[in-house]
Write a protein that holds these residues in place. Structure first.
Motif, mmCIF file in Angstrom:
data_model
loop_
_atom_site.group_PDB
_atom_site.id
_atom_site.type_symbol
_atom_site.label_atom_id
_atom_site.label_comp_id
_atom_site.label_asym_id
_atom_site.label_seq_id
_atom_site.Cartn_x
_atom_site.Cartn_y
_atom_site.Cartn_z
ATOM 1 N N GLN A 1 2.988 -2.882 4.390
ATOM 2 C CA GLN A 1 2.944 -1.662 3.589
ATOM 3 C C GLN A 1 1.784 -0.768 4.011
ATOM 4 N N PHE B 1 -0.355 3.115 3.132
ATOM 5 C CA PHE B 1 -0.654 4.113 2.102
ATOM 6 C C PHE B 1 -1.188 5.387 2.750
ATOM 7 N N PHE C 1 -4.407 4.980 -1.914
ATOM 8 C CA PHE C 1 -4.089 3.802 -2.724
ATOM 9 C C PHE C 1 -3.815 4.206 -4.177
ATOM 10 N N PRO C 2 -2.946 3.457 -4.880
ATOM 11 C CA PRO C 2 -2.619 3.790 -6.270
ATOM 12 C C PRO C 2 -3.860 3.819 -7.155
ATOM 13 N N LEU D 1 -5.105 0.566 -8.677
ATOM 14 C CA LEU D 1 -5.863 -0.290 -7.773
ATOM 15 C C LEU D 1 -7.296 0.215 -7.632
ATOM 16 N N ASN E 1 -10.533 7.385 -0.495
ATOM 17 C CA ASN E 1 -9.153 7.053 -0.844
ATOM 18 C C ASN E 1 -8.140 7.989 -0.190
ATOM 19 N N THR F 1 -5.309 -7.134 -3.474
ATOM 20 C CA THR F 1 -4.193 -6.601 -2.686
ATOM 21 C C THR F 1 -3.210 -7.675 -2.232
ATOM 22 N N LYS G 1 -1.303 -8.648 -4.536
ATOM 23 C CA LYS G 1 -0.240 -8.198 -5.416
ATOM 24 C C LYS G 1 0.797 -7.460 -4.573
ATOM 25 N N GLU H 1 2.954 -5.010 -4.702
ATOM 26 C CA GLU H 1 3.025 -3.556 -4.537
ATOM 27 C C GLU H 1 1.755 -2.955 -3.927
ATOM 28 N N TRP H 2 0.694 -3.761 -3.822
ATOM 29 C CA TRP H 2 -0.557 -3.286 -3.222
ATOM 30 C C TRP H 2 -0.858 -3.986 -1.897
ATOM 31 N N LYS H 3 0.034 -4.851 -1.457
ATOM 32 C CA LYS H 3 -0.275 -5.736 -0.336
ATOM 33 C C LYS H 3 -0.412 -4.955 0.971
#
Length: 395
Positions: A102, A104, A109-110, A113, A128, A184, A186, A188-190
């Motif tokens: 993944q 970004f 990043f979200p 996070l 960011n 990260t 997780k 969806e954050w990996k």
């Protein structure tokens, strides 16, 4: 009995040699790292690479192929989905990545996070966004001087965290990276890697990154040829970023490099030693210093520096040694953006025991490298791995 007692694999990180057939799907139509470097720097000097057959793999502008190359040479295609460091290296050792890591790049990043990182760090985060390492320091270094932490990404699947060695300290930066690695995981954050980017502020107020970079990568999703070698009792020696890429899996010794030149110096010293197994070297400066920064002249100079060291390594190799030179993806320094490029990679193989050189058929996967190593040492490929040995072509 193995054909070769020692195998040296050297990865010229990002030295692609022309676009993959599916390059357009990655936005990389026409990318050609080595080809465009040679066009831009026509007087580039790489006599040892040429002697091995680099200019015989395919036509390079203004560069005559070697009349009697001593190495076996071809190009390798990538079957994994992706064009990053881990995907390329893991495929070399038998793992095919189906789901790309993944990124970004477009969004940063979200916020959830970032908020969790700020809570765990106890510091505000700036940056960011996707940026180069030097630009981000110029833009936000003064904020970090006040206690903030710079977090940024790039076109790769990475989170990069900066830390001033003199104010934050390297241990604290590494601690933050370990926290980020934990978070990260997780889904969806990996991201593939968390990279610690230490730097210093110089007397003139500018910033300079140091050699204390450290990568916190995901572990390979399965066993590789490195694991099989280690389990069979062979030496598996890494130089440079290899330890980070495989998170130490399958290695018996690791050597951290300060630069690509230093990595070659370490490889040369290892060649003076007696061991039985594999020396696996990654030379990252081609990619990090020149490819991403879109500097073909700097890239060409790095190739020339490598070629000089290659000329020091080759006389140390014995009749039962095998040298393999390759790459893990492309990073065309003349291309748009700052991303890696989806390219085929060179494959050069040489041993003093080879009677002659010559062109090999183009290979479908980087995994022929690991499969060849496994065949040489008489070990089984781990379950679920890919690749077919070309050892018989290298005699």
């Amino acid at each position: 009995m193995s054909d070769y007692k020692r195998i040296f694999i050297i990865v010229m990180d990002s030295l692609g040699i022309g676009p993959m057939e599916d390059a357009a799907e990655y936005g990389d139509t026409g990318a050609d790292t080595l080809g465009h470097i040679v066009e831009r720097v026509p007087d580039i000097k790489m006599p040892n690479l040429r002697k091995l057959g680099m200019a015989n793999i395919r036509s390079l502008a203004g560069m005559e192929p070697e009349q009697n190359p001593i190495g076996r040479y071809t190009r390798l295609r990538e079957v994994s989905n992706g064009k990053d460091t881990m995907t390329g290296h893991w495929e070399m050792m038998g793992l095919r990545t189906v789901k790309p890591f993944q990124t970004f790049t477009e969004t940063g990043f979200p916020e959830e996070l970032i908020q969790e990182l700020e809570k765990r760090f106890g510091r505000p985060i700036v940056g960011n966004k996707s940026s180069s390492g030097t630009v981000i320091l110029d833009e936000f270094g003064h904020e970090e001087d006040k206690g903030a932490v710079i977090v940024y990404t790039s076109a790769d699947s990475v989170m990069q965290i900066c830390g001033n060695e003199e104010t934050m300290g390297v241990p604290k930066l590494y601690e933050y990276c370990e926290i980020a690695r934990e978070l990260t995981m997780k889904e969806e954050w990996k991201v593939g890697r968390i990279i610690a980017r230490p730097y210093i502020r110089k007397a003139d107020g500018t910033y300079e990154r140091t050699a204390n970079r450290h990568d916190y990568a995901l572990k390979p999703f399965g066993k590789t040829v490195l694991n099989s070698l280690q389990e069979a009792g062979y030496d598996v020696i890494s130089v440079g970023k290899i330890f980070d890429i495989f998170v130490g899996e399958g290695l018996t010794e690791s050597n951290k490099s300060k630069s690509s030149v230093h990595g070659m110096e370490q490889t040369i010293e290892i060649a003076r030693r007696d061991f039985n197994g594999l020396c696996f070297t990654n030379l990252v400066d081609f990619d990090s210093e020149w490819g991403h920064r879109r500097n073909p002249e700097g890239y060409a100079l790095e190739i020339e520096k490598f070629d000089v060291k290659l000329g020091e390594l080759m006389p140390l190799l014995k009749e039962d040694d095998l040298l393999i030179i390759t790459a893990d993806h492309g990073n065309d320094p003349t291309y748009t953006g700052t991303d890696h490029t989806r390219e085929k990679v060179p494959f050069l193989a040489w041993s003093p025991s080879m009677e002659n050189g010559g062109k090999l058929p183009e290979q479908e996967t980087f995994a022929v490298i690991g499969a060849t190593v496994a065949k040489n040492f008489g070990i089984e490929m781990p379950e679920g791995t890919i690749g077919t040995s070309i050892l018989e072509m290298l005699k």
